[in-house]
Design a protein around this motif. Sequence first.
Motif, PDB file in Angstrom:
ATOM      1  N   LYS A 146       1.351   4.518  -3.239  1.00 37.52           N
ATOM      2  CA  LYS A 146       1.209   5.964  -3.058  1.00 37.52           C
ATOM      3  C   LYS A 146       2.345   6.657  -3.654  1.00 37.52           C
TER       4      LYS A 146
ATOM      5  N   ASP B 253       0.819  -1.204   0.000  1.00 34.41           N
ATOM      6  CA  ASP B 253       0.000   0.000   0.000  1.00 34.41           C
ATOM      7  C   ASP B 253       0.857   1.259   0.000  1.00 34.41           C
ATOM      8  N   SER B 254       1.970   1.236   0.726  1.00 35.99           N
ATOM      9  CA  SER B 254       2.834   2.426   0.752  1.00 35.99           C
ATOM     10  C   SER B 254       3.536   2.627  -0.602  1.00 35.99           C
TER      11      SER B 254
END
Length: 134
Positions: free
Chosen positions: A134, A130-131
């Motif tokens: 981004k 998820d990081s």
Amino acid sequence: MGMISEFKEFISRGNVVDLATAVVIGAAFGKIVTSLVDGIVMPVIGFLTGGVSVSDWKYVLSPASVDAAGKEVAEVAIRYGAFIQTMIDFLLIALVIFLLLKAYNRVRQPVEAPPAATPEDVLLLREIRDSLKK
């Protein structure tokens, strides 16, 4: 001697003993339901239909008579009352067996285990994924 030991093994298996027990209990249960139908259900139906026993219901094709030689000739009749009584026996037995099996399956149904917790390494990898998005 091998056949005797094989027979003992066959008989001692749970499936054969369970089946034999089920047959004996089923036969006894059939007698109970037949007694219920003959002694309680059918007299009530007979009372409601004018006091005639349901098992005596019939359609006479040819009445009893005496032939020219003086010999008695039996009546020819379709005895549908006995058939109706047997059908009621069957339906009651089937209903009770259905209800017993339904209750048995409800008791036997395994309890669903809560879902297993997600392992730490999977949680960490999801965070990294998820990081990176981004």
